[in-house]
Write a protein that holds these residues in place. Sequence first.
Motif, PDB file in Angstrom:
ATOM      1  N   TYR A   3       0.872  -1.183   0.000  1.00  0.00           N
ATOM      2  CA  TYR A   3       0.000   0.000   0.000  1.00  0.00           C
ATOM      3  C   TYR A   3       0.902   1.225   0.000  1.00  0.00           C
ATOM      4  CZ  TYR A   3      -4.220   2.715   1.187  1.00  0.00           C
ATOM      5  OH  TYR A   3      -5.290   3.588   1.172  1.00  0.00           O
ATOM      6  N   THR A   4       0.855   1.968  -1.107  1.00  0.00           N
ATOM      7  CA  THR A   4       1.735   3.114  -1.310  1.00  0.00           C
ATOM      8  C   THR A   4       0.974   4.409  -1.067  1.00  0.00           C
ATOM      9  OG1 THR A   4       3.003   1.882  -2.959  1.00  0.00           O
ATOM     10  CG2 THR A   4       3.248   4.282  -2.965  1.00  0.00           C
ATOM     11  N   LEU A   5       1.309   5.126  -0.013  1.00  0.00           N
ATOM     12  CA  LEU A   5       0.556   6.321   0.361  1.00  0.00           C
ATOM     13  C   LEU A   5       1.025   7.542  -0.432  1.00  0.00           C
ATOM     14  CD1 LEU A   5       0.350   5.791   4.229  1.00  0.00           C
ATOM     15  CD2 LEU A   5      -1.258   5.070   2.453  1.00  0.00           C
ATOM     16  N   ASP A   6       0.769   7.502  -1.732  1.00  0.00           N
ATOM     17  CA  ASP A   6       1.115   8.644  -2.589  1.00  0.00           C
ATOM     18  C   ASP A   6       0.051   9.732  -2.519  1.00  0.00           C
ATOM     19  OD1 ASP A   6      -0.499   6.613  -4.115  1.00  0.00           O
ATOM     20  OD2 ASP A   6      -0.539   8.250  -5.571  1.00  0.00           O
ATOM     21  N   GLN A   7      -1.170   9.373  -2.072  1.00  0.00           N
ATOM     22  CA  GLN A   7      -2.262  10.330  -1.841  1.00  0.00           C
ATOM     23  C   GLN A   7      -2.479  11.258  -3.048  1.00  0.00           C
ATOM     24  OE1 GLN A   7      -0.688  11.948   1.887  1.00  0.00           O
ATOM     25  NE2 GLN A   7      -2.071  10.634   3.053  1.00  0.00           N
ATOM     26  N   HIS A   8      -2.713  10.627  -4.194  1.00  0.00           N
ATOM     27  CA  HIS A   8      -2.788  11.391  -5.441  1.00  0.00           C
ATOM     28  C   HIS A   8      -4.065  12.216  -5.603  1.00  0.00           C
ATOM     29  CE1 HIS A   8      -3.863   7.079  -6.249  1.00  0.00           C
ATOM     30  NE2 HIS A   8      -4.990   7.649  -6.622  1.00  0.00           N
ATOM     31  N   SER A   9      -5.137  11.822  -4.951  1.00  0.00           N
ATOM     32  CA  SER A   9      -6.353  12.638  -5.053  1.00  0.00           C
ATOM     33  C   SER A   9      -7.145  12.575  -3.757  1.00  0.00           C
ATOM     34  CB  SER A   9      -7.227  12.183  -6.227  1.00  0.00           C
ATOM     35  OG  SER A   9      -7.709  10.873  -6.022  1.00  0.00           O
ATOM     36  N   SER A  10      -7.886  13.628  -3.506  1.00  0.00           N
ATOM     37  CA  SER A  10      -8.701  13.726  -2.288  1.00  0.00           C
ATOM     38  C   SER A  10     -10.115  14.135  -2.687  1.00  0.00           C
ATOM     39  CB  SER A  10      -8.095  14.748  -1.321  1.00  0.00           C
ATOM     40  OG  SER A  10      -6.790  14.365  -0.941  1.00  0.00           O
ATOM     41  N   VAL A  11     -10.823  13.197  -3.287  1.00  0.00           N
ATOM     42  CA  VAL A  11     -12.178  13.460  -3.782  1.00  0.00           C
ATOM     43  C   VAL A  11     -13.171  13.322  -2.626  1.00  0.00           C
ATOM     44  CG1 VAL A  11     -13.941  12.794  -5.455  1.00  0.00           C
ATOM     45  CG2 VAL A  11     -11.509  12.527  -6.027  1.00  0.00           C
ATOM     46  N   PRO A  12     -13.865  14.377  -2.244  1.00  0.00           N
ATOM     47  CA  PRO A  12     -14.796  14.285  -1.113  1.00  0.00           C
ATOM     48  C   PRO A  12     -16.093  13.588  -1.489  1.00  0.00           C
ATOM     49  CG  PRO A  12     -14.962  16.441  -2.102  1.00  0.00           C
ATOM     50  CD  PRO A  12     -13.860  15.730  -2.840  1.00  0.00           C
ATOM     51  N   ASP A  13     -16.845  13.194  -0.480  1.00  0.00           N
ATOM     52  CA  ASP A  13     -18.226  12.774  -0.669  1.00  0.00           C
ATOM     53  C   ASP A  13     -19.106  14.013  -0.523  1.00  0.00           C
ATOM     54  OD1 ASP A  13     -17.797  10.094  -1.141  1.00  0.00           O
ATOM     55  OD2 ASP A  13     -17.967   9.520   0.954  1.00  0.00           O
ATOM     56  N   VAL A  14     -20.307  13.932  -1.070  1.00  0.00           N
ATOM     57  CA  VAL A  14     -21.222  15.075  -1.030  1.00  0.00           C
ATOM     58  C   VAL A  14     -22.590  14.612  -0.551  1.00  0.00           C
ATOM     59  CG1 VAL A  14     -22.196  17.013  -2.316  1.00  0.00           C
ATOM     60  CG2 VAL A  14     -19.999  16.038  -3.034  1.00  0.00           C
ATOM     61  N   LEU A  15     -23.131  15.337   0.425  1.00  0.00           N
ATOM     62  CA  LEU A  15     -24.497  15.091   0.894  1.00  0.00           C
ATOM     63  C   LEU A  15     -25.414  16.004   0.087  1.00  0.00           C
ATOM     64  CD1 LEU A  15     -26.107  13.464   3.075  1.00  0.00           C
ATOM     65  CD2 LEU A  15     -26.032  15.549   4.466  1.00  0.00           C
ATOM     66  N   LEU A  16     -26.410  15.417  -0.567  1.00  0.00           N
ATOM     67  CA  LEU A  16     -27.275  16.153  -1.493  1.00  0.00           C
ATOM     68  C   LEU A  16     -28.740  15.986  -1.140  1.00  0.00           C
ATOM     69  CD1 LEU A  16     -25.461  14.518  -4.429  1.00  0.00           C
ATOM     70  CD2 LEU A  16     -25.557  16.999  -4.324  1.00  0.00           C
ATOM     71  N   ILE A  17     -29.513  16.997  -1.452  1.00  0.00           N
ATOM     72  CA  ILE A  17     -30.969  16.913  -1.344  1.00  0.00           C
ATOM     73  C   ILE A  17     -31.562  17.250  -2.708  1.00  0.00           C
ATOM     74  CG2 ILE A  17     -31.240  19.337  -0.608  1.00  0.00           C
ATOM     75  CD1 ILE A  17     -33.520  18.319   1.246  1.00  0.00           C
ATOM     76  N   GLY A  18     -32.567  16.501  -3.095  1.00  0.00           N
ATOM     77  CA  GLY A  18     -33.208  16.772  -4.375  1.00  0.00           C
ATOM     78  C   GLY A  18     -33.848  18.156  -4.373  1.00  0.00           C
ATOM     79  N   THR A  19     -33.637  18.912  -5.437  1.00  0.00           N
ATOM     80  CA  THR A  19     -34.175  20.272  -5.512  1.00  0.00           C
ATOM     81  C   THR A  19     -35.699  20.277  -5.403  1.00  0.00           C
ATOM     82  OG1 THR A  19     -32.313  20.938  -6.892  1.00  0.00           O
ATOM     83  CG2 THR A  19     -34.215  22.387  -6.885  1.00  0.00           C
ATOM     84  N   LYS A  20     -36.333  19.282  -6.000  1.00  0.00           N
ATOM     85  CA  LYS A  20     -37.798  19.212  -5.928  1.00  0.00           C
ATOM     86  C   LYS A  20     -38.251  19.054  -4.480  1.00  0.00           C
ATOM     87  CE  LYS A  20     -38.702  17.450 -10.579  1.00  0.00           C
ATOM     88  NZ  LYS A  20     -39.317  16.370 -11.390  1.00  0.00           N
ATOM     89  N   TYR A  21     -37.550  18.208  -3.732  1.00  0.00           N
ATOM     90  CA  TYR A  21     -37.920  18.020  -2.339  1.00  0.00           C
ATOM     91  C   TYR A  21     -37.596  19.276  -1.529  1.00  0.00           C
ATOM     92  CZ  TYR A  21     -38.790  15.839   2.141  1.00  0.00           C
ATOM     93  OH  TYR A  21     -39.304  15.551   3.374  1.00  0.00           O
ATOM     94  N   TRP A  22     -36.427  19.867  -1.787  1.00  0.00           N
ATOM     95  CA  TRP A  22     -35.994  21.078  -1.085  1.00  0.00           C
ATOM     96  C   TRP A  22     -37.032  22.181  -1.224  1.00  0.00           C
ATOM     97  CZ3 TRP A  22     -32.458  22.687   2.336  1.00  0.00           C
ATOM     98  CH2 TRP A  22     -32.134  24.058   2.408  1.00  0.00           C
TER      99      TRP A  22
END
Length: 324
Positions: free
Chosen positions: A225-244
């Motif tokens: 396991y090589t910790l080169d840490q090439h990208s840090s893509v986050p997760d996103v919490l979303l709400i549907g615009t119709k519901y919002w």
Amino acid sequence: MMNRMFYCLLLVFLFTSCKRNSDVKVMYLAHTLPQSHPVHKGILEFKRALAEKSGGKMDIKIFPDGQLGSERETLELLQIGSVAVTKVSAATLSNFVPEYHILGIPYLFRDKQHQFDVLEGEVGKSILEKGSKFWLRGLCYYDAGSRSFYTSNKPIRTPDDLKGLKIRVMNNQMAINMVNSLGGSPTPMAYGELYTAIQQGVVDGAENNPPSFVSSNHYEVSKYYTLDQHSSVPDVLLIGTKYWESLTEEEKVWVQEAANISSQAQKKFWSESVEESMAVAKAAGVEIIIPEKSLFQEKSKPVLEAFQKEHPNMDNLINKIKNQ
């Protein structure tokens, strides 16, 4: 035909269930991760905080483990208003909202603090808002760590070690371009097939964060396991615009404040999970390699250059991130 019929019935059921029941408004939230995952723990905090903020007037029914489909399918359910909330990777979301592509650029963030400063600042909030025109309103980001390479038989100490290796990547053009730039052979495939693919030598390795590396049991078939840490893509919490748009102004405030609280709590859950996962990997005999990251960063620069040529309208956002 049976699957299609079940899918349609499910949509009707969810649509009616997301409406008011007695005095409590229940939102349905679907995601693909197991209940042991730090993101699920963050979502539980979202549920707790929303109940507290609303004085019990709002609640969340959570469907984990991909019960309602893949990340792409849950996004589509949000768009048509059949599910209220979901959590997906920004990489998956980029297929719906182009601006999220930026967050997958290799070595975009200098470090973890820089990433949080960007995501919780003006740039991050502007990207969350971009999804509204696609019926996908961003609420907050969750930490998904940094992705690094792991392999079965050959250690990766420099980018040259990737030459000739088949590396599983997400079906995402940024990830494909990144592995290509480093000399590897990117191989998109379903995540559920990866354990067997590594075990049987169909691919030589993959790339992911420590909790995913361990929770998927990939550490059992990957020696390095090589910790080169090439990208840090986050997760996103979303709400549907119709519901919002169906919420009152007061309810919108409760939802957003609860999401913000869950985002901060999830950072802690993630950090704890990384420590635990690394301990498990080491105990199993996985060699943890700390490479010279600048070598990987330098060789992956063409990915950013190609992206800027293809998306010149996003230069302003990229420059803001670099200068922050």
